[in-house]
Design a protein around this motif. Sequence first.
Motif, PDB file in Angstrom:
ATOM      1  N   HIS A 413       0.714  -1.344  -0.007  1.00  0.00           N
ATOM      2  CA  HIS A 413       0.020   0.200   0.003  1.00  0.00           C
ATOM      3  C   HIS A 413       0.965   1.199   0.085  1.00  0.00           C
ATOM      4  N   ALA A 487      -4.764   2.026 -11.165  1.00  0.00           N
ATOM      5  CA  ALA A 487      -3.985   1.917 -10.161  1.00  0.00           C
ATOM      6  C   ALA A 487      -3.040   3.087 -10.248  1.00  0.00           C
ATOM      7  N   ARG A 489      -2.985   6.548 -10.379  1.00  0.00           N
ATOM      8  CA  ARG A 489      -3.101   7.594  -9.729  1.00  0.00           C
ATOM      9  C   ARG A 489      -3.426   7.159  -8.210  1.00  0.00           C
ATOM     10  N   GLN A 490      -3.747   5.999  -7.876  1.00  0.00           N
ATOM     11  CA  GLN A 490      -4.120   5.402  -6.575  1.00  0.00           C
ATOM     12  C   GLN A 490      -2.872   5.296  -5.929  1.00  0.00           C
ATOM     13  N   ARG A 491      -1.920   4.464  -6.609  1.00  0.00           N
ATOM     14  CA  ARG A 491      -0.744   4.068  -6.011  1.00  0.00           C
ATOM     15  C   ARG A 491       0.351   5.294  -5.902  1.00  0.00           C
TER      16      ARG A 491
END
Length: 535
Positions: A413, A487, A489-491
């Motif tokens: 994460h 994934a 932008r999220q990561r």
Amino acid sequence: MKQHTVPVLIVGGGLTGLSAAVFLAQYGVRATLVERHPDTSTHPKARAINPRTMELYRAVGMEERVRAGRSPISGNTDLVHVETLAGEERVRMPHASPQDIGRISPTQWTLIDQNQLEPILRERAVDVGADVRFHTRVDAVEEDADGVLVRTTDLATGEETEIRAEYVIAADGSRSPVRDMLSIGAHGRGTITNLVSFFFEADLEEALRGRKIIAAYVNNPGVRGTIIPIDNDRRWVINVSFFPEQGQSAADFTEERCVALVRAAVGDPELPLKIESVDMPAWDISSRVADTFATRRVFVAGDAAHVMPPTGAFGASTGIQDAYNLAWKLALVLSATAGPRLLESYDAERRPVAEETVKQAMLRFAVREGKQFQDVAKELVDETTMTFGYCYPRGAFAVEEGVPGAVIEDPEHPTGRPGARAPHVVLDGRHGPLSSIDLFGGGFTLLADTAAGRWTEAAAAQAQRLGVTLTVRRIGPGEELGDRDGAFRQRYGLPAGGAVLVRPDGFVCWRTTAGRSGGPEQALAQTLAQVLARD
């Protein structure tokens, strides 16, 4: 006396030094390397290269060559703590599966013996233009404001040479003569145990009971040591502790005693075996970190900077990562693209990571010495987090306000924050899926969300102004790289239309945040000026 002038002199032809020569060549810097031994290592020593380090070899086109040299135990997975090999296990150390690692990286662990990897690196270093001189001793190191004068002796001919280097990388081992010449101190527990290693042949199939061990840590009243497979069949090496404070020495290891020690470690008093030799030199397991990793123009790396127990297989990879961190910085300073202050970030970044890594190796070694696993479990950081999740609390990047400067984060994460490894994301390329990790190396990389506006023009303007290599990769629908599952932008922790700037070594040095003010050119100009130490 011969005299030479070189941009970078590397002292030490082990894994760290040879890797440094390869990494510097990626940026056009042809280093000179000297090593006192006549050839590369003949002993397996380090046996595992972690996936983060394999990412570095991947970046310089060496991943497949390194993997092709992997050892016969490359399919083994078990690290066990036992009273005897034939007895019950005390602890089986947890490890990540290939599927676990595949979510974090495009590559995997590679089990390759040091005596196999060093020749591969030496050949590559020579191929890319490094001047590699084995059987050459460093006699003196004198540093001044303009460079470093190093006096060497060719141990085959006795010929003396003066080498004038702009910078020196001291990767000359745990007893680093260069570190001592420069009066760089070290702290830590020091020597933990003294050992002798010897090879033997035996059939251990019954004692193994189907296990595929990388190592078995043995601790019983008769012997304390480690059994390690060499060929996954009949050839083994055992590292056995001895205790000088009790009057013991390496001379005590006669063939008869070695036979008894192997039988005690295996747990079979009648085990048929053959000792190959008993003349291996004594060595030690130690724990220490240099008080500084840098003077004005000399940088210590690898075991010269940090030495730790082999439990965890952290040592070799940590040293190789030192070299990767340093190579791009030296190249930019040597070309006058960056100011000399950039090099101060090497110590600021790598020393805190070394401190934590040594701590983690020591916790694992405590279990080898007999401590209960549950007694160290609270402080223990798993191997995958140590491999991918280390972060730099300060250094050559734009620190974000209000973000804790932790040394460790969970790579499953990731935060994507400056000072952390740029996360792995599977993207859709023109020729199929590819990892974001493969976009880094050789220069700075700007990853921009498809709605990111004028980032391409801004990056081109700043690259031209500063003389740096800066590649823009746009990610999103209709772009050269597709974000298959959203994934990206999220990561990376980006808002819509955001962008992230990644250093040549694959670490984030800046990203847009939700409250960002100012245009793309201003943001990049400020960040690059800071990172490059352009006053």
